[in-house]
Design an enzyme around this catalytic site. Sequence first.
Site, short mmCIF file in Angstrom:
data_model
loop_
_atom_site.label_atom_id
_atom_site.label_comp_id
_atom_site.label_asym_id
_atom_site.label_seq_id
_atom_site.Cartn_x
_atom_site.Cartn_y
_atom_site.Cartn_z
N GLY A 1 0.89 -1.25 -0.09
CA GLY A 1 -0.04 0.24 0.06
C GLY A 1 0.98 1.24 0.01
N MET B 1 -3.17 -6.73 -7.37
CA MET B 1 -2.75 -8.02 -7.99
C MET B 1 -3.89 -9.11 -8.51
SD MET B 1 0.02 -6.80 -7.93
CE MET B 1 1.21 -8.08 -8.23
N ARG B 2 -4.82 -8.60 -9.00
CA ARG B 2 -5.94 -9.35 -9.79
C ARG B 2 -6.36 -9.01 -10.98
NH1 ARG B 2 -6.10 -13.92 -6.79
NH2 ARG B 2 -7.86 -14.53 -8.12
N ASN C 1 -4.36 2.20 -13.68
CA ASN C 1 -3.65 1.20 -13.14
C ASN C 1 -1.84 1.62 -13.11
OD1 ASN C 1 -2.70 -1.38 -11.87
ND2 ASN C 1 -2.00 -2.02 -14.12
N HIS D 1 2.03 0.14 -13.07
CA HIS D 1 2.50 -1.15 -13.36
C HIS D 1 4.11 -0.92 -13.21
CE1 HIS D 1 3.12 -5.26 -14.80
NE2 HIS D 1 4.09 -4.78 -15.67
N HIS E 1 9.66 2.12 -7.22
CA HIS E 1 8.80 2.56 -6.02
C HIS E 1 8.78 4.12 -6.07
CE1 HIS E 1 6.99 -1.18 -4.10
NE2 HIS E 1 5.86 -0.50 -4.32
C1 GAR Z 1 3.92 -1.63 -7.22
O1 GAR Z 1 5.29 -1.63 -7.53
C2 GAR Z 1 2.84 -1.67 -8.68
O2 GAR Z 1 3.27 -1.16 -9.53
C3 GAR Z 1 2.73 -3.23 -8.57
O3 GAR Z 1 2.56 -3.68 -7.23
C4 GAR Z 1 3.43 -2.74 -6.41
C5 GAR Z 1 2.65 -2.28 -5.34
O4 GAR Z 1 3.21 -1.60 -4.40
N1 GAR Z 1 1.72 -3.57 -9.51
C6 GAR Z 1 1.72 -4.57 -10.13
O5 GAR Z 1 2.62 -5.43 -10.37
C7 GAR Z 1 0.31 -4.56 -11.05
N2 GAR Z 1 0.59 -5.55 -12.15
P1 GAR Z 1 2.52 -1.22 -3.02
O6 GAR Z 1 1.56 -2.13 -2.65
O7 GAR Z 1 3.81 -0.59 -2.04
O8 GAR Z 1 1.95 0.16 -3.62
#
Ligand code: GAR
Length: 235
Positions: free
Chosen positions: A39, A117-118, A134, A136, A198
């Site tokens: 999050g 992640m769905r 979204n 990514h 991030h």
């Molecule tokens: C992030 O790096 C986001 O880009 C990725 O999950 C992470 C969540 O981090 N999303 C995906 O891979 C979607 N395909 P967070 O929970 O610390 O925000």
Amino acid sequence: MPASPDPSDPPGCVQWPLPQPWPPQTSELRLGVMASGEGSNFEALVAACREGPLRGRVLQLVVNNPGCGAQGRAERLGIPCELVDHRQHRSREQLDGALIEAFAPCGVDLVVMAGWMRIVSPRLISAFPSRLINIHPSLLPSFPGLDAVGQALAAGVTLSGCTAHLVNTDLDGGPILAQATVPVLPGDDRNSLAARIHRQEHRLLPLAVALAAARLRDRTAAAADPSPPAGPPSG
Ligand code: GAR
């Protein structure tokens, strides 16, 4: 929330469109957020709303994993959080119906998948047309799907990054709103590269939200005034 590139970033970190100038923000956006994990992007969005530069308010978080980091952050930040556990639903459509219901009472303008992640179904996409965003962790269209950071390392790319995009029925394939690059440094592993990405995501996502809102406004204005743009003067 820094609005411009951080001087402590390594060379190669570039955000596009550039963070300045931001699109005009004519009204306060009502935002819903979906998260599955830590999050940190959710918290960055809340911070961008509370401290600037994003004119908006996060009204509702929905998580699918009980006890995930995002849920704890919501509690600390005082944001309502609803658990919509995918394990309790028989199909993607049913899960997405529950998500739509979770956001309905607060009448959100935009919904942000901040580490969701769905795979979402057409049901959710059509409930929020051009309003579902979204983030990514790759430079799409490279490395869609799971483990984008691992895919980038395995491919040996020297530049990676993140992409914020509108969601359509193609996996990680909707129209791109904004991207940021980061270098892949010698000795990088999943953790070090993901952490560098991030940092950029946290800046990029609020900008992408403002860009998506501006796009919607432009489309609404064009629909209200369908006259073609004036051509060059004749003669
Ligand atoms: C992030 O790096 C986001 O880009 C990725 O999950 C992470 C969540 O981090 N999303 C995906 O891979 C979607 N395909 P967070 O929970 O610390 O925000």
